[in-house]
Design a protein around this motif. Structure first.
Motif, PDB file in Angstrom:
ATOM      1  N   GLN A 110      55.211  32.280   7.870  1.00 12.70           N
ATOM      2  CA  GLN A 110      55.644  30.900   7.661  1.00 12.70           C
ATOM      3  C   GLN A 110      56.757  30.831   6.620  1.00 12.70           C
ATOM      4  O   GLN A 110      57.678  30.015   6.731  1.00 12.70           O
ATOM      5  CB  GLN A 110      54.451  30.033   7.220  1.00 12.70           C
ATOM      6  N   ALA A 111      56.687  31.726   5.606  1.00 14.04           N
ATOM      7  CA  ALA A 111      57.749  31.764   4.594  1.00 14.04           C
ATOM      8  C   ALA A 111      59.070  32.189   5.223  1.00 14.04           C
ATOM      9  O   ALA A 111      60.127  31.616   4.925  1.00 14.04           O
ATOM     10  CB  ALA A 111      57.357  32.711   3.463  1.00 14.04           C
ATOM     11  N   PHE A 112      59.035  33.195   6.109  1.00 17.76           N
ATOM     12  CA  PHE A 112      60.264  33.638   6.770  1.00 17.76           C
ATOM     13  C   PHE A 112      60.875  32.500   7.592  1.00 17.76           C
ATOM     14  O   PHE A 112      62.088  32.281   7.578  1.00 17.76           O
ATOM     15  CB  PHE A 112      59.989  34.838   7.678  1.00 17.76           C
ATOM     16  N   ALA A 113      60.022  31.777   8.323  1.00 18.96           N
ATOM     17  CA  ALA A 113      60.523  30.668   9.139  1.00 18.96           C
ATOM     18  C   ALA A 113      61.140  29.585   8.262  1.00 18.96           C
ATOM     19  O   ALA A 113      62.199  29.025   8.599  1.00 18.96           O
ATOM     20  CB  ALA A 113      59.395  30.095   9.993  1.00 18.96           C
ATOM     21  N   ALA A 114      60.486  29.284   7.139  1.00 21.40           N
ATOM     22  CA  ALA A 114      61.005  28.250   6.245  1.00 21.40           C
ATOM     23  C   ALA A 114      62.335  28.665   5.630  1.00 21.40           C
ATOM     24  O   ALA A 114      63.270  27.854   5.507  1.00 21.40           O
ATOM     25  CB  ALA A 114      59.986  27.957   5.145  1.00 21.40           C
ATOM     26  N   VAL A 115      62.438  29.939   5.235  1.00 19.36           N
ATOM     27  CA  VAL A 115      63.672  30.440   4.632  1.00 19.36           C
ATOM     28  C   VAL A 115      64.813  30.438   5.648  1.00 19.36           C
ATOM     29  O   VAL A 115      65.924  29.983   5.353  1.00 19.36           O
ATOM     30  CB  VAL A 115      63.447  31.867   4.066  1.00 19.36           C
ATOM     31  N   ALA A 116      64.548  30.902   6.856  1.00 15.84           N
ATOM     32  CA  ALA A 116      65.585  30.952   7.888  1.00 15.84           C
ATOM     33  C   ALA A 116      66.110  29.560   8.207  1.00 15.84           C
ATOM     34  O   ALA A 116      67.306  29.375   8.490  1.00 15.84           O
ATOM     35  CB  ALA A 116      65.050  31.614   9.148  1.00 15.84           C
ATOM     36  N   GLY A 117      65.219  28.561   8.153  1.00 15.60           N
ATOM     37  CA  GLY A 117      65.623  27.201   8.477  1.00 15.60           C
ATOM     38  C   GLY A 117      66.261  26.444   7.332  1.00 15.60           C
ATOM     39  O   GLY A 117      66.953  25.451   7.536  1.00 15.60           O
TER      40      GLY A 117
END
Length: 319
Positions: free
Chosen positions: A240-247
């Protein structure tokens, strides 16, 4: 030399009484302990009273709100836990024998840990000992230690954590934490990112409850290197952290260096930090667990750990 209690004067402790005591001590509640044991509350009370008569001291103090251990209860609890766990292991091994199995092994993977090394150790165990039934789960470091202490698993992968005196650990490897940034972030243009560059940058970290010791050490590492309180904006599980950072385009997070050997993370660039924050990964187990399957797993762990991460630059600061 310890004094020997004559057989005539020894208390006769029953495992069902000790199991009742362990459950009450763990739940701090007679009703919940009785439900877990599938007996009535009066029957549970009788077992506790019989145990207290045998040992000659009060073990529990009941109030209107909860149950507390007495000083004597605190002394008995670790021994009672060990005896109950030995009985559980013996019954499990007998059931395996009756079913024609060569034994069983219950392993807890570290949810956010060194997936490659954990998988390599367990896969090699399965290859060598095909007649042993292997059960696996996955959780955080703190939860894995709790599962181990309760006897729910035989071995647990953890990131370096505070453990009790009944638990032993073996190192499986040391990994660096990498900075995970959006591919269009200014820091993605650097081959190595000075830790001081994170001053004021929004940071998403893993949940502190997963491993409070490592989380606090990392926060202190950040403060030392940026000279101020870090701008931690959220705590999220890794994916979820990766998705938040990418977005986001501006926030960053952390990833273990084992990610370099796995598939790329969409929208994310991984960069080493200077200095590198390092984390020890370990396998934890109960010191007095005689399981042959566990001993074989630990031997395989030693073999794999000796050759683990030989090609990785591990200069940095250990969290």
């Amino acid at each position: 030399m310890q004094p020997v209690i004559p057989l005539e004067g020894r208390p006769e402790l029953e495992l069902r009484q000790l199991r009742a005591f362990v459950h009450v001590a763990g739940t701090r509640h007679f009703g919940r302990a009785a439900a877990a044991l599938r007996i009535t509350q009066p029957a549970l009370t009788q077992r506790i009273q019989a145990l207290e008569r045998e040992v000659g001291v009060q073990l529990l103090e009941r109030s209107a709100r909860e149950v507390q251990l007495t000083a004597a209860g605190k002394v008995l609890l670790p021994y009672a836990n060990t005896l109950v766990q030995v009985e559980d292991r013996a019954l499990r091994d007998l059931a395996d024998n009756a079913a024609g199995r060569a034994g069983s092994l219950r392993v807890a993977y570290l949810l956010h840990g060194d997936v490659g090394t954990q998988g390599k150790i367990v896969a090699e165990f399965r290859r060598r000992y095909q007649d042993v039934a292997v059960e696996t789960t996955s959780d955080s470091s703190r939860s894995n230690v709790e599962h181990l202490t309760s006897g729910a698993v035989d071995a647990a992968f953890i990131a370096s954590s505070a453990v009790g005196p009944d638990i032993a650990v073996k190192q499986t490897g040391r990994r660096a934490l990498l900075l995970a940034v959006p591919t269009n972030h200014p820091l993605a243009k650097l081959e190595r990112v000075p830790a001081g560059s994170l001053r004021g940058v929004p940071i998403i970290t893993w949940p502190r409850a997963w491993n409070p010791e490592v989380a606090d050490s990392f926060r202190n590492w950040l403060m030392r290197n940026i000279g101020e309180e870090p701008n931690i904006v959220a705590e999220e599980p890794m994916e979820q952290a990766f998705a938040a950072v990418a977005g986001s385009g501006s926030a960053v997070t952390l990833a273990s260096s084992w990610r370099l050997s796995s598939a790329p993370i969409p929208g994310i660039a991984l960069r080493p930090l200077v200095p590198q924050p390092l984390i020890d990964h370990e396998i934890a187990y109960l010191r007095h667990n005689p399981s042959p399957a566990l001993q074989n797993l630990l031997r395989i762990t030693d073999e794999i750990a000796k050759s683990n991460h030989s090609d990785e630059n591990l200069e940095g600061e250990l969290l």
